[in-house]
Write a protein that holds these residues in place. Sequence first.
Motif, mmCIF file in Angstrom:
data_model
loop_
_atom_site.group_PDB
_atom_site.id
_atom_site.type_symbol
_atom_site.label_atom_id
_atom_site.label_comp_id
_atom_site.label_asym_id
_atom_site.label_seq_id
_atom_site.Cartn_x
_atom_site.Cartn_y
_atom_site.Cartn_z
ATOM 1 N N ILE B 3 0.872 -1.167 0.000
ATOM 2 C CA ILE B 3 0.000 0.000 0.000
ATOM 3 C C ILE B 3 0.911 1.220 0.000
ATOM 4 C CG2 ILE B 3 -1.776 1.231 1.303
ATOM 5 C CD1 ILE B 3 -3.083 -1.278 1.557
ATOM 6 N N GLY B 7 -2.102 5.853 0.292
ATOM 7 C CA GLY B 7 -3.159 5.080 0.938
ATOM 8 C C GLY B 7 -3.004 5.076 2.450
ATOM 9 N N ARG B 8 -1.777 4.911 2.905
ATOM 10 C CA ARG B 8 -1.534 4.845 4.353
ATOM 11 C C ARG B 8 -1.852 6.162 5.029
ATOM 12 N NH1 ARG B 8 3.998 3.000 2.955
ATOM 13 N NH2 ARG B 8 4.653 4.480 4.537
ATOM 14 N N ILE B 11 -5.672 7.028 5.048
ATOM 15 C CA ILE B 11 -6.433 6.339 6.090
ATOM 16 C C ILE B 11 -6.136 6.960 7.456
ATOM 17 C CG2 ILE B 11 -6.754 4.117 7.294
ATOM 18 C CD1 ILE B 11 -8.037 4.283 4.451
ATOM 19 N N ARG B 12 -4.895 7.319 7.687
ATOM 20 C CA ARG B 12 -4.559 7.937 8.980
ATOM 21 C C ARG B 12 -5.206 9.314 9.128
ATOM 22 N NH1 ARG B 12 1.758 7.037 9.405
ATOM 23 N NH2 ARG B 12 1.568 8.530 11.107
ATOM 24 N N ILE B 76 -13.717 1.527 4.577
ATOM 25 C CA ILE B 76 -12.260 1.626 4.387
ATOM 26 C C ILE B 76 -11.863 1.220 2.955
ATOM 27 C CG2 ILE B 76 -10.018 0.702 5.149
ATOM 28 C CD1 ILE B 76 -11.286 2.693 7.129
ATOM 29 N N LEU B 80 -9.717 3.401 0.319
ATOM 30 C CA LEU B 80 -8.447 2.884 -0.198
ATOM 31 C C LEU B 80 -8.434 2.845 -1.725
ATOM 32 C CD1 LEU B 80 -7.465 -0.012 2.239
ATOM 33 C CD2 LEU B 80 -6.097 2.015 1.669
ATOM 34 N N ASP B 86 -6.874 1.317 -7.314
ATOM 35 C CA ASP B 86 -7.726 0.147 -7.082
ATOM 36 C C ASP B 86 -7.017 -0.701 -6.032
ATOM 37 O OD1 ASP B 86 -5.901 -1.799 -8.240
ATOM 38 O OD2 ASP B 86 -6.487 -1.021 -10.193
ATOM 39 N N MET B 87 -7.602 -1.811 -5.672
ATOM 40 C CA MET B 87 -6.961 -2.667 -4.658
ATOM 41 C C MET B 87 -6.808 -4.073 -5.230
ATOM 42 S SD MET B 87 -5.952 -1.125 -1.888
ATOM 43 C CE MET B 87 -5.966 -2.324 -0.550
ATOM 44 N N LEU B 88 -6.418 -4.134 -6.489
ATOM 45 C CA LEU B 88 -6.265 -5.425 -7.167
ATOM 46 C C LEU B 88 -4.795 -5.833 -7.182
ATOM 47 C CD1 LEU B 88 -8.564 -4.594 -10.219
ATOM 48 C CD2 LEU B 88 -9.172 -5.846 -8.124
ATOM 49 N N ILE B 118 -9.130 -9.811 -0.314
ATOM 50 C CA ILE B 118 -8.694 -8.463 0.081
ATOM 51 C C ILE B 118 -9.915 -7.542 0.157
ATOM 52 C CG2 ILE B 118 -7.445 -6.413 -0.746
ATOM 53 C CD1 ILE B 118 -5.293 -8.418 -1.813
ATOM 54 N N VAL B 121 -12.047 -8.074 3.275
ATOM 55 C CA VAL B 121 -11.507 -7.494 4.514
ATOM 56 C C VAL B 121 -11.738 -5.988 4.566
ATOM 57 C CG1 VAL B 121 -9.391 -6.976 5.811
ATOM 58 C CG2 VAL B 121 -9.716 -9.229 4.832
ATOM 59 N N ILE B 122 -11.390 -5.308 3.509
ATOM 60 C CA ILE B 122 -11.431 -3.840 3.588
ATOM 61 C C ILE B 122 -12.851 -3.303 3.436
ATOM 62 C CG2 ILE B 122 -9.023 -3.508 2.906
ATOM 63 C CD1 ILE B 122 -9.882 -3.021 0.087
ATOM 64 N N LYS B 125 -14.801 -3.276 6.877
ATOM 65 C CA LYS B 125 -14.365 -2.287 7.870
ATOM 66 C C LYS B 125 -14.929 -0.922 7.538
ATOM 67 C CE LYS B 125 -9.895 -4.327 8.943
ATOM 68 N NZ LYS B 125 -10.037 -4.485 10.395
#
Lengths: 143, 144
Positions: B3, B7-8, B11-12, B76, B80, B86-88, B118, B121-122, B125
Amino acid sequence: MRISTKGRYSLEALLHMTLLPQGEYSSTRSIAENTGISDGYLEQLFIPLRKAGIVQGIRGPQGGYLPGRPVEEITVGDILRAVEGPLEPVACVTQNTCPMKETCISTHTWSDLYHEITDCVDAISLADLAAAYYAMDKMEYAI
Amino acid sequence: MKISTRGRYGIRLLIDLAEHASEDHVALASVAERQKISIRYLEQVAVILRRSGFIRSVKGASGGYALALRAQDIVIGEALRVLEGDMLVVDPPLPNKAETKLQRCIRLTVFDRLNDRIAAVIDRKTLASVVGTVDPDASYMYFI
């Protein structure tokens, strides 16, 4: 969140090797011809794969590569870790280098993601991939 | 399989805004200080999250940012995907590019499955569950 060509090509090369008759050595050239991956790139990938015991090589004109142990015991996770490095999506999952580690709650999300990823790739062996490959044959004939 | 900082940090930023939701809005400088993230970088991330409707900016001398949605309505995974593209784990197959049978087998058996897990999970949340006053993930753990 991409898996690089290192991981993708290593999986292709190893699945190709798994589909050969057991004990048949394959040269990087023959793998290259069958997969379209360049010979030189395969040689590079086989260095960390050999170090991790995922492939074993024999030098010489009759030489080549074999899976390094029974294909039931080589997982997608083993292969990806050998060529891609650690699979955690963010380093803080397994390392303590971040000064925010104690208080930062985003870590839990990354850690859940990491466990999901490792659970998934550690449960798929090369033997499973080969079985899936043969099952595709049956499905395509059925259609 | 990483990530990116975008992205990190994104989210923070969302977490920080959720934790300070009682304040009307939060100056980005104070988020930067608390999170130890450069304000310049945080500004770029804030623009992405504002354009996609997760946060809103409050103008003026004491301006800043606040969540544009309730924390329980921010998934989330959706945040993200906006931050990361994307989250692929691999590019989706192109319609005009032939896939070999080996590639297809690996995509179906590994990559598609990984993408699904994946996403699961996201997408389960929410920002509220991550910040944790009501954390369905944590209570689920206690049941086991």
